[in-house]
Write an enzyme that holds these catalytic residues in place. Structure first.
Site, PDB file in Angstrom:
ATOM      1  N   SER A   1       0.815  -1.215   0.000  1.00 38.01           N
ATOM      2  CA  SER A   1       0.000   0.000   0.000  1.00 38.01           C
ATOM      3  C   SER A   1       0.852   1.270   0.000  1.00 38.01           C
ATOM      4  O   SER A   1       1.662   1.461  -0.891  1.00 38.01           O
ATOM      5  CB  SER A   1      -0.955  -0.045   1.189  1.00 38.01           C
ATOM      6  OG  SER A   1      -1.851   1.014   1.138  1.00 38.01           O
TER       7      SER A   1
ATOM      8  N   ASP B 270      -2.380   6.617  -3.405  1.00 41.39           N
ATOM      9  CA  ASP B 270      -1.255   5.956  -2.736  1.00 41.39           C
ATOM     10  C   ASP B 270      -0.643   4.857  -3.620  1.00 41.39           C
ATOM     11  O   ASP B 270      -1.007   4.718  -4.786  1.00 41.39           O
ATOM     12  CB  ASP B 270      -1.695   5.388  -1.374  1.00 41.39           C
ATOM     13  CG  ASP B 270      -2.520   4.123  -1.510  1.00 41.39           C
ATOM     14  OD1 ASP B 270      -3.183   3.968  -2.546  1.00 41.39           O
ATOM     15  OD2 ASP B 270      -2.488   3.281  -0.596  1.00 41.39           O
TER      16      ASP B 270
ATOM     17  N   ASP C 249      -0.908   1.635  -4.061  1.00 37.44           N
ATOM     18  CA  ASP C 249      -1.743   0.679  -4.791  1.00 37.44           C
ATOM     19  C   ASP C 249      -3.064   1.300  -5.247  1.00 37.44           C
ATOM     20  O   ASP C 249      -3.986   0.579  -5.657  1.00 37.44           O
ATOM     21  CB  ASP C 249      -1.983  -0.580  -3.963  1.00 37.44           C
ATOM     22  CG  ASP C 249      -2.647  -0.293  -2.627  1.00 37.44           C
ATOM     23  OD1 ASP C 249      -2.531   0.838  -2.129  1.00 37.44           O
ATOM     24  OD2 ASP C 249      -3.301  -1.204  -2.086  1.00 37.44           O
TER      25      ASP C 249
ATOM     26  N   ASP D 152      -5.599   2.671  -3.821  1.00 34.05           N
ATOM     27  CA  ASP D 152      -6.897   2.564  -3.150  1.00 34.05           C
ATOM     28  C   ASP D 152      -7.182   3.772  -2.256  1.00 34.05           C
ATOM     29  O   ASP D 152      -8.325   4.020  -1.898  1.00 34.05           O
ATOM     30  CB  ASP D 152      -7.047   1.231  -2.381  1.00 34.05           C
ATOM     31  CG  ASP D 152      -5.990   1.032  -1.319  1.00 34.05           C
ATOM     32  OD1 ASP D 152      -5.027   1.830  -1.254  1.00 34.05           O
ATOM     33  OD2 ASP D 152      -6.116   0.050  -0.553  1.00 34.05           O
ATOM     34  N   ARG D 153      -6.141   4.525  -1.905  1.00 36.03           N
ATOM     35  CA  ARG D 153      -6.374   5.727  -1.100  1.00 36.03           C
ATOM     36  C   ARG D 153      -6.449   6.961  -1.988  1.00 36.03           C
ATOM     37  O   ARG D 153      -5.912   6.970  -3.098  1.00 36.03           O
ATOM     38  CB  ARG D 153      -5.232   5.937  -0.109  1.00 36.03           C
ATOM     39  CG  ARG D 153      -5.149   4.883   0.939  1.00 36.03           C
ATOM     40  CD  ARG D 153      -4.077   5.231   1.949  1.00 36.03           C
ATOM     41  NE  ARG D 153      -4.089   4.239   3.026  1.00 36.03           N
ATOM     42  CZ  ARG D 153      -3.535   4.401   4.208  1.00 36.03           C
ATOM     43  NH1 ARG D 153      -2.895   5.520   4.494  1.00 36.03           N
ATOM     44  NH2 ARG D 153      -3.597   3.453   5.120  1.00 36.03           N
TER      45      ARG D 153
HETATM   46  C1  G1P Z   1      -4.089   1.785   8.344  1.00 36.91           C
HETATM   47  C2  G1P Z   1      -5.283   2.702   8.411  1.00 36.91           C
HETATM   48  C3  G1P Z   1      -6.551   1.939   8.133  1.00 36.91           C
HETATM   49  C4  G1P Z   1      -6.432   1.231   6.787  1.00 36.91           C
HETATM   50  C5  G1P Z   1      -5.162   0.398   6.746  1.00 36.91           C
HETATM   51  C6  G1P Z   1      -4.939  -0.209   5.376  1.00 36.91           C
HETATM   52  O1  G1P Z   1      -4.213   0.767   9.306  1.00 36.91           O
HETATM   53  O2  G1P Z   1      -5.366   3.336   9.670  1.00 36.91           O
HETATM   54  O3  G1P Z   1      -7.645   2.815   8.148  1.00 36.91           O
HETATM   55  O4  G1P Z   1      -7.524   0.400   6.566  1.00 36.91           O
HETATM   56  O5  G1P Z   1      -4.032   1.200   7.073  1.00 36.91           O
HETATM   57  O6  G1P Z   1      -4.805   0.748   4.389  1.00 36.91           O
HETATM   58  P1  G1P Z   1      -3.454   0.816  10.727  1.00 36.91           P
HETATM   59  O7  G1P Z   1      -1.995   1.012  10.437  1.00 36.91           O
HETATM   60  O8  G1P Z   1      -4.009   2.003  11.450  1.00 36.91           O
HETATM   61  O9  G1P Z   1      -3.791  -0.492  11.381  1.00 36.91           O
HETATM   62 ZN    ZN Z   2      -3.298   1.427  -0.296  1.00 33.21          ZN
END
Ligand code: G1P
Ligand code: ZN
Length: 550
Positions: free
Chosen positions: A120, A284, A286, A288-289
């Protein structure tokens, strides 16, 4: 070519986190590390399929965000798949598929599942991170039951089945063969673009660009580039150069591909120029963000979800209205206010996209979002960066209004939920666990306590009862909720790869339009101080402030 069975030994620590197995590249480079994990996945899938056939005769989708090790990993996984009964793999050309595109392809082609290679938003390159995640036939991340079974299998796996075939030509579209398995190299964008065409008013968007609407999308040298270029510049006629940093690079060109104001600072400063384009956005690693930016104005993801909910009927794909909405617990309650006004069900889930899957599959929600720059809808089972960007573009086209004016109007109507997240990165694991344990122990004493003008009306460790499958997820984050709607939330990251990351989420509500333009960090400074007073953050972490505040 023949199928080889080779002995192997278990690796410790192959338990998938919030979003798959993520480790440093150096960890993945150990002989058999990736093979063990994928063999364990295939073993579990072969053993657990209800028809007893497992993967036999099935189709899997495969692709990744193009980061360092992507191409090597793709070849390895193809050889493992061919030796474990898979009939066909749909592979993104060059090993490329964004996370939402994997989801879209699984759904469009009714595949058995798919493998996403990505860490990600974590940095890439030889010193960066790599990751692997399995998605099921609904296009969404595997359930915890499945990932736990895979983890258990990684602890006992003793042999790997792998073809000794030569590498495939992964850059060439079309069908190839490895053992008895077909590999179809597909255009990574086509299925995804078709889906976007169904949801958004492409004629309207073409008209906007034809009339001179300007936009800058920063793909951060990651996988969103080819998607944004083909759809925005190719199909919708945005000027060439609208998408910047558009070629996926193994190390993201040194960028940290996380679309927030800190890591996408180039976009933020560009959007602050006097000649800034009408609309800015970033994605981001990949894709998705997403981050949505107006002229000198950043939209928080929580507000983005609230505005999408409020205006959904203006977008063709959602003109019939929404079934409901969902947000992760730490995401601000801005969307709750809109849902209440529209009479829509609103769900609060733990952090992580997988919790939205059941609600989406059961037809209980249409839109969902997380504070961490993730928004999405029932069109796939992942969050979706470019989808969010197209939604905001369509919204501007349909209303004829700018991002800034849409958000300001929203605050005047619903009030503003000031919101920030403070990350304390690289904290010693023991210190972080100690902080959380002590907070949990202190919860009973915090209820009813007065801090300045606020009183704590709820102090708990968030637990989620899934309304669809009745599963319970406990210990999802400590919440302090106050009588004026303010919230202070503490949790530890489940995606980091070094030490622990403490996330502190701060939110306060302001109904008065005259007080809706205070800089966010000042508006929330009292809550930050309160959090430190309650949890001893500075004392325990040795850090005087957060490493990142967004
Ligand atoms: C983080 C984000 C969460 C998201 C995840 C994957 O997780 O806070 O919202 O779903 O990345 O992209 P965290 O590191 O807080 O567990
Ligand atoms: Zn991502």
């Amino acid at each position: 070519m023949t199928i080889q069975t080779t002995p192997t030994q278990a690796f410790a620590g192959q338990r998938p986190g919030t979003s798959g197995l993520r480790k440093k590249v150096s960890v993945f480079l150990q002989p058999n590390y990736l093979e063990n994990f994928v063999q364990s996945l295939f073993d579990v899938l072969n053993a657990s399929a209800p028809d007893g056939l497992g993967l036999h005769g099935q189709t899997l989708v495969l692709g990744g965000d193009g980061r360092y090790h992507n191409r090597v990993a793709v070849q390895t996984i193809l050889k493992l798949a061919a030796a474990n009964g898979v009939r066909r793999v749909l592979l993104g050309q060059g090993g490329i598929l964004s996370t939402p595109a994997v989801s879209a392809v699984i759904r469009a082609r009714e595949a058995f599942g798919g493998i996403v290679l990505s860490a990600s938003h974590n940095p890439g390159g030889p010193d960066g991170d790599f990751g692997i995640k399995y998605n099921a036939s609904n296009g969404g991340p595997a359930t915890e039951t499945l990932t736990e079974a895979v983890y258990a299998r990684t602890q006992t796996v003793t042999q790997i089945n792998i073809s000794d075939a030569p590498d495939l030509a992964i850059d060439t579209l079309g069908v190839q063969q490895i053992e008895t398995m077909q590999v179809e190299v597909i255009d990574p964008v086509a299925d995804y673009a078709a889906l976007m065409r169904e949801l958004f008013d492409f004629d309207l968007l073409r008209g906007m660009f034809a009339r001179g609407f300007t936009m800058r999308v920063d793909a951060m040298n990651a996988v969103g580039g080819p998607y944004a270029k083909e759809i925005l510049e190719g199909e919708l006629g945005a000027p060439v150069g609208t998408v910047v940093n558009a070629t996926p690079l193994p190390d993201f060109g040194g960028l940290h591909p996380d679309p927030n104001p800190v890591n996408a600072e180039n976009l933020i400063s560009h959007m602050a120029r006097s000649d800034a384009p009408d609309f800015g956005a970033a994605m981001d690693g990949d894709a998705d963000r997403n981050m949505v930016v107006g002229r000198n104005f950043v939209v928080t993801p929580s507000d983005s979800l609230a505005l999408m909910t409020a205006h959904a009927k203006l977008i063709p794909g959602y003109k019939a209205g929404l079934l409901g909405v969902a947000r992760s617990m730490p995401t601000s309650a801005a969307v709750d206010r809109v849902a209440r006004a529209l009479g829509l069900p609103c769900f609060e889930t733990p952090t992580g996209w997988k919790f939205f899957g059941n609600l989406l599959d059961a037809g209980r929600v249409t839109l969902c979002g997380e504070e961490s720059y993730g928004t999405g809808s029932s069109h796939v089972r992942e969050k979706d960066g470019l989808w969010a960007i197209l939604f905001w573009l369509n919204l501007q086209g349909a209303t004829g209004r700018s991002v800034e004016s849409l958000v300001h109007e929203h605050w005047r109507t619903y009030g503003r939920n000031y919101y920030t997240r403070h990350d304390y990165e690289g904290v010693a694991v023991d210190a972080a666990n100690g902080l959380m344990a002590d907070l949990r122990a202190a919860l009973p004493g915090l209820l009813g306590r007065i801090f300045g003008s606020r009183c704590v009306v709820l102090a708990d460790d968030f637990a989620y009862n899934d309304p669809v499958d009745a599963s319970v997820s406990k210990a999802q984050g400590v919440r302090l909720i106050f009588d004026d709607g303010a919230r202070v939330i503490f949790r530890l990251s489940g995606t980091g790869t070094e030490g622990a990351t403490l996330r502190l989420y701060l939110e306060s509500y302001e109904a008065d339009p005259a007080r809706q333009d205070i800089p966010v960090q000042s508006a929330l400074a009292d809550l930050a101080a309160l959090a430190d007073q309650v949890a001893g953050i500075a004392r325990r972490t040795g850090m005087s402030g957060p490493s990142v505040a967004t």
